[in-house]
Design a protein around this motif. Structure first.
Motif, short mmCIF file in Angstrom:
data_model
loop_
_atom_site.label_atom_id
_atom_site.label_comp_id
_atom_site.label_asym_id
_atom_site.label_seq_id
_atom_site.Cartn_x
_atom_site.Cartn_y
_atom_site.Cartn_z
N GLU A 1 0.57 -1.13 0.25
CA GLU A 1 -0.15 -0.33 0.09
C GLU A 1 0.99 0.86 -0.02
N GLU A 2 1.90 1.16 0.84
CA GLU A 2 3.33 2.26 0.50
C GLU A 2 3.60 2.61 -0.97
N LEU A 3 4.53 1.28 -1.06
CA LEU A 3 4.48 1.44 -2.71
C LEU A 3 3.66 2.13 -3.72
N LYS A 4 2.05 1.43 -3.11
CA LYS A 4 1.32 2.51 -4.39
C LYS A 4 0.97 4.42 -4.32
N GLN A 5 1.27 4.38 -2.95
CA GLN A 5 0.78 5.54 -3.06
C GLN A 5 2.31 6.26 -3.43
N ALA A 6 3.01 5.60 -3.07
CA ALA A 6 4.79 6.72 -3.61
C ALA A 6 5.14 6.45 -4.63
N GLY B 1 2.54 7.14 -7.37
CA GLY B 1 1.62 7.73 -7.36
C GLY B 1 2.11 8.91 -7.04
N ALA B 2 2.98 9.42 -6.13
CA ALA B 2 3.94 10.72 -5.59
C ALA B 2 5.29 11.16 -7.09
N PHE B 3 5.50 9.72 -7.61
CA PHE B 3 5.79 9.92 -8.99
C PHE B 3 5.58 10.37 -9.76
N TYR B 4 4.49 9.29 -10.48
CA TYR B 4 4.04 9.59 -11.14
C TYR B 4 2.99 10.61 -10.99
N ALA B 5 2.91 12.08 -11.88
CA ALA B 5 2.35 12.81 -11.69
C ALA B 5 1.27 12.57 -12.65
N ASP B 6 0.44 13.14 -12.64
CA ASP B 6 -1.10 12.65 -13.64
C ASP B 6 -0.70 13.22 -14.52
N PRO B 7 -0.99 13.14 -16.02
CA PRO B 7 -0.50 14.37 -17.12
C PRO B 7 -1.32 15.62 -17.27
N ALA B 8 -2.77 14.62 -16.76
CA ALA B 8 -4.00 15.89 -16.74
C ALA B 8 -3.58 16.85 -16.10
N GLU B 9 -2.52 17.23 -15.02
CA GLU B 9 -2.59 18.08 -14.04
C GLU B 9 -1.33 18.90 -14.38
N GLU B 10 0.02 18.39 -15.32
CA GLU B 10 1.09 19.06 -15.36
C GLU B 10 0.34 20.13 -16.52
#
Length: 71
Positions: free
Chosen positions: A49-54, A56-65
């Protein structure tokens, strides 16, 4: 009771007592292994679960960039 028969009964009772003791030790060991396996499974679940959260922090959502500067 004859001496030989009594000796055989005592030997059988001794064997049964030893087997009961061994069975209790195995049962206790199995309970400890099951508890440790459950703890390890919970730790693994938490780590994933922590790995999934981490991740997600490394790969930004392209829509938000923001758009690239050449637009």
């Amino acid at each position: 009771m004859s001496q030989e028969l009594e000796q055989r009964v005592v030997e059988l009772e001794t064997r049964v007592a030893f087997q009961e003791h061994a069975l209790n030790e195995l049962s206790d060991a199995l309970a400890q292994v099951r508890l440790q396996a459950a703890q390890n499974a919970e730790l693994l679940r938490h780590s994933l679960e922590e790995l999934k959260q981490a991740r997600g922090a490394f790969y930004a959502d392209p829509a938000e960039e923001p758009p690239p500067p050449h637009y």
